[in-house]
Design an enzyme around this catalytic site. Structure first.
Site, PDB file in Angstrom:
ATOM      1  N   GLU A  65       0.806  -1.230   0.000  1.00  0.00           N
ATOM      2  CA  GLU A  65       0.000   0.000   0.000  1.00  0.00           C
ATOM      3  C   GLU A  65       0.832   1.270   0.000  1.00  0.00           C
ATOM      4  O   GLU A  65       0.640   2.157   0.846  1.00  0.00           O
ATOM      5  CB  GLU A  65      -0.958  -0.025   1.210  1.00  0.00           C
ATOM      6  N   ASN A 107       2.038  -5.189  -3.131  1.00  0.00           N
ATOM      7  CA  ASN A 107       0.646  -5.519  -2.796  1.00  0.00           C
ATOM      8  C   ASN A 107      -0.149  -4.243  -2.517  1.00  0.00           C
ATOM      9  O   ASN A 107       0.326  -3.352  -1.814  1.00  0.00           O
ATOM     10  CB  ASN A 107       0.673  -6.389  -1.520  1.00  0.00           C
ATOM     11  N   HIS A 162     -10.487  -6.274  -2.145  1.00  0.00           N
ATOM     12  CA  HIS A 162     -11.544  -6.024  -1.148  1.00  0.00           C
ATOM     13  C   HIS A 162     -12.679  -5.326  -1.908  1.00  0.00           C
ATOM     14  O   HIS A 162     -12.606  -4.127  -2.173  1.00  0.00           O
ATOM     15  CB  HIS A 162     -11.032  -5.112  -0.032  1.00  0.00           C
ATOM     16  N   GLU A 169      -6.177 -10.726  -0.936  1.00  0.00           N
ATOM     17  CA  GLU A 169      -6.984 -10.501   0.280  1.00  0.00           C
ATOM     18  C   GLU A 169      -8.468 -10.457  -0.061  1.00  0.00           C
ATOM     19  O   GLU A 169      -9.215  -9.626   0.449  1.00  0.00           O
ATOM     20  CB  GLU A 169      -6.564  -9.174   0.946  1.00  0.00           C
ATOM     21  N   ASP A 218     -12.259 -10.411  -0.441  1.00  0.00           N
ATOM     22  CA  ASP A 218     -13.539 -10.499   0.253  1.00  0.00           C
ATOM     23  C   ASP A 218     -14.523  -9.590  -0.472  1.00  0.00           C
ATOM     24  O   ASP A 218     -14.120  -8.618  -1.110  1.00  0.00           O
ATOM     25  CB  ASP A 218     -13.443 -10.178   1.762  1.00  0.00           C
TER      26      ASP A 218
HETATM   27  O1  G3I Z   1      -4.187  -7.653  19.240  1.00  0.00           O
HETATM   28  C1  G3I Z   1      -4.827  -6.468  19.710  1.00  0.00           C
HETATM   29  C2  G3I Z   1      -5.511  -6.735  21.015  1.00  0.00           C
HETATM   30  O2  G3I Z   1      -4.535  -7.068  21.992  1.00  0.00           O
HETATM   31  C3  G3I Z   1      -6.293  -5.476  21.431  1.00  0.00           C
HETATM   32  O3  G3I Z   1      -7.006  -5.753  22.593  1.00  0.00           O
HETATM   33  C4  G3I Z   1      -7.251  -5.068  20.352  1.00  0.00           C
HETATM   34  C5  G3I Z   1      -7.974  -3.775  20.684  1.00  0.00           C
HETATM   35  O4  G3I Z   1      -8.415  -3.089  19.548  1.00  0.00           O
HETATM   36  O5  G3I Z   1      -6.531  -4.860  19.152  1.00  0.00           O
HETATM   37  C6  G3I Z   1      -5.850  -6.029  18.693  1.00  0.00           C
HETATM   38  O6  G3I Z   1      -5.176  -5.686  17.515  1.00  0.00           O
HETATM   39  C7  G3I Z   1      -5.966  -5.570  16.349  1.00  0.00           C
HETATM   40  C8  G3I Z   1      -5.401  -6.507  15.295  1.00  0.00           C
HETATM   41  O7  G3I Z   1      -6.096  -6.337  14.081  1.00  0.00           O
HETATM   42  C9  G3I Z   1      -5.495  -7.966  15.717  1.00  0.00           C
HETATM   43  O8  G3I Z   1      -6.822  -8.331  15.864  1.00  0.00           O
HETATM   44  C10 G3I Z   1      -5.891  -4.139  15.841  1.00  0.00           C
HETATM   45  O9  G3I Z   1      -6.548  -3.270  16.756  1.00  0.00           O
HETATM   46  C11 G3I Z   1      -6.557  -4.045  14.502  1.00  0.00           C
HETATM   47  O10 G3I Z   1      -6.330  -2.736  13.972  1.00  0.00           O
HETATM   48  C12 G3I Z   1      -5.971  -5.050  13.551  1.00  0.00           C
HETATM   49  O11 G3I Z   1      -6.665  -4.955  12.334  1.00  0.00           O
HETATM   50  C13 G3I Z   1      -6.029  -5.531  11.221  1.00  0.00           C
HETATM   51  C14 G3I Z   1      -5.804  -4.480  10.160  1.00  0.00           C
HETATM   52  O12 G3I Z   1      -5.230  -5.086   9.016  1.00  0.00           O
HETATM   53  C15 G3I Z   1      -4.869  -3.393  10.633  1.00  0.00           C
HETATM   54  O13 G3I Z   1      -4.646  -2.451   9.655  1.00  0.00           O
HETATM   55  C16 G3I Z   1      -6.939  -6.627  10.667  1.00  0.00           C
HETATM   56  O14 G3I Z   1      -7.011  -7.687  11.624  1.00  0.00           O
HETATM   57  C17 G3I Z   1      -6.375  -7.149   9.358  1.00  0.00           C
HETATM   58  O15 G3I Z   1      -7.334  -7.980   8.761  1.00  0.00           O
HETATM   59  C18 G3I Z   1      -6.098  -5.996   8.420  1.00  0.00           C
HETATM   60  O16 G3I Z   1      -5.537  -6.492   7.236  1.00  0.00           O
HETATM   61  C19 G3I Z   1      -5.246  -5.535   6.234  1.00  0.00           C
HETATM   62  C20 G3I Z   1      -4.024  -6.049   5.489  1.00  0.00           C
HETATM   63  O17 G3I Z   1      -2.967  -6.289   6.378  1.00  0.00           O
HETATM   64  C21 G3I Z   1      -3.594  -5.054   4.399  1.00  0.00           C
HETATM   65  N1  G3I Z   1      -4.696  -4.738   3.514  1.00  0.00           N
HETATM   66  C22 G3I Z   1      -5.924  -4.312   4.161  1.00  0.00           C
HETATM   67  C23 G3I Z   1      -6.372  -5.341   5.203  1.00  0.00           C
HETATM   68  C24 G3I Z   1      -7.700  -4.962   5.810  1.00  0.00           C
HETATM   69  O18 G3I Z   1      -7.604  -3.776   6.532  1.00  0.00           O
END
Ligand code: G3I
Length: 468
Positions: free
Chosen positions: A169, A212, A249, A277, A279
């Protein structure tokens, strides 16, 4: 071809029909085209994708591997895994030089135990980046931190990752077609992506290296064109890049009408394309089917990864965008995908393994004039003039090695770094652009001891130069 053989090996013997055996034999003999209907339909996504030499993968969260509904579907349906968050910088290097591979190792071990391959996601991204990195303002520090991160993470997983999202990105949303603002862009400039890919190739030459991004599926979007122009430039200059990941997406309408055109146009540059990715809001069967068919119709579309298993696992769970419902039941879109993976119009991926890219036809290389302008006890000054005899470039890197222990101490009109005997000089903002036949000069001071022979093994953007 290797992938097809591997896919067949993992299929249970009972499922290996005579037709599939004939297909494998034909492919081994170099007859790569699949005859529609020649292979018996498989009953899982991974096995069905493997029949055309492709993979079908999913994003996985380490914390869910212990859930039996989750892991049963994972191991039954998917033969490629991308860690959803565990290989991102905030997890792998939360403080400088201190690496944490535990969560990602769990996923890699699972994959190895179940014959699944891995995509690495992601080495350089402006999000999920720890504050100690985003606060760096000095270019030399950031470059060395970025290179060290790439090298350390890739070394840890060397030989275990099929493809890495080296940079994620980096392009801006909207109509500019330019790079987005990020600490890497703002401190290192446009060259950071090239630097990341070159570093990645050195770290693990056997992994495919991908760029990517999202919203690059519509051919007429400025963002798509910006990424396409970068990949074309990289291929023309021999910057190592093997694949482009289209995150995919999608909203409830599914892929844009031009999606297959976009995939084909990128593939024609000489890279694999992958859906990384996927969906789709509301998971319409037609929309999923069309997406899969776009990949199946492009021979260098190597595989498809959906971004999660059940709707409840999705980062956008409110959209119910995946192939399994919250209870792990197959949704209608599952059947549409399975059938599209087996659709007649399939051409198997035929990508060669990554290798040192060859310069484009007609690339005449470069010429370097190296002159010691003054020399004194222990020190010297030198001027270097480089002439581009190949295709036009927008930035350049000149490398050479010293034969007698000389060290560069100061440079002008180029950013020069040295590691052992190996010297790398990079263009600066105002002299990166060199049309065919154009020259530019830079200078440096250095130290010497015992002798100061001129180097001769110059290379411009990886292409050997004549010198004198
Ligand atoms: O692990 C912590 C946890 O300890 C805490 O309590 C909680 C509170 O919010 O957060 C948890 O972390 C989260 C993490 O996912 C694991 O679940 C983050 O807040 C959350 O922001 C994070 O989101 C991820 C996101 O990327 C971040 O930008 C999504 O799971 C993940 O699916 C998403 O994936 C991205 C790709 O990497 C790049 N392309 C877009 C895609 C979708 O956004």
């Amino acid at each position: 071809m290797k992938r097809l053989i591997r896919g067949d090996r993992r299929r249970p013997l009972a499922a290996a029909s005579a037709a599939a055996a004939a297909l494998a034999a034909a492919t081994l003999a170099g007859m790569a085209m699949l005859v529609p209907g020649s292979a018996q339909a498989a009953s899982t996504l991974g096995a069905q994708a493997a029949q055309s030499g492709r993979y079908f993968g999913t994003a996985v969260a380490a914390g869910k591997l212990g859930n039996s509904t989750y892991s049963t579907i994972l191991d039954r349906e998917f033969n490629m895994i991308t860690p959803e968050n565990e290989m991102k910088w905030d997890t792998t290097e939360p403080s400088r030089g201190s690496f944490n591979f535990g969560p990602a190792d769990q996923i890699v071990s699972h994959a190895q135990a179940h014959g699944q391959r891995m995509r690495g996601h992601t080495l350089v991204w402006y999000q999920q980046l720890p504050g100690w990195v985003s606060g760096i303002g000095d270019a030399n520090t950031l470059r060395s931190v970025m290179d060290n991160h790439i090298t350390s993470v890739m070394n840890h997983y060397k030989g275990k990752i099929y493809a890495w999202d080296v940079v994620n990105e980096a392009f801006a949303d909207g109509g500019s077609g330019q790079h987005r603002s990020s600490v890497f862009q703002n401190v290192l400039g446009n060259g950071f992506i090239e630097e990341a890919f070159r570093t990645a190739r050195s770290a693990d030459p056997s992994a495919k290296l991908c760029y990517n991004d999202y919203n690059i599926e519509n051919w007429s979007d400025a963002k798509t064109q910006g990424v396409y122009t970068m990949v074309r430039d990289f291929k023309s200059r021999g910057v190592p890049i093997d694949c482009v990941g289209f995150q995919s997406h999608f909203g409830s309408n599914g892929p844009p009408a031009s999606f297959q055109t976009t995939l084909s146009n990128f593939a024609a540059l000489g890279v694999d394309v992958q859906l990384t990715e996927l969906d789709i809001a509301q998971a319409g069967s037609t929309q999923y089917g069309n997406t899969v068919k776009a990949c199946m119709n492009v021979s260098r579309c190597a595989g498809i990864t959906v971004w999660g298993i059940r709707d409840s696992d999705s980062w956008r769970s409110g959209d119910n965008p995946l192939l399994f419902d919250g209870n792990g039941n197959k949704k209608a879109a599952y059947s549409a995908v399975l059938s599209a993976l087996g659709s007649g119009a399939t051409v198997p991926p035929d990508s060669p393994p990554p290798s040192t890219p060859t310069p484009p036809p007609g690339n005449g290389g470069c010429r370097v004039t190296y002159a010691v302008s003054s020399q004194w006890q222990g020190g010297f000054g030198a001027n270097v003039t480089v002439t581009n005899l190949g295709s036009p470039v927008s930035s350049w890197t000149l490398t050479w090695s010293f034969g007698a222990g000389q060290q560069v101490t100061q440079a002008w009109n180029a950013t020069v770094s040295q590691s052992g005997a190996n010297v790398t000089a990079r263009s600066v903002d105002y002299n990166g652009s060199l049309s065919t036949g154009a020259s530019t000069s830079f200078g440096f001071n250095g130290s010497w001891n015992g002798g100061n022979p001129a180097p001769s093994n110059f290379a411009l953007n990886g292409t050997a130069c004549s010198s004198g």
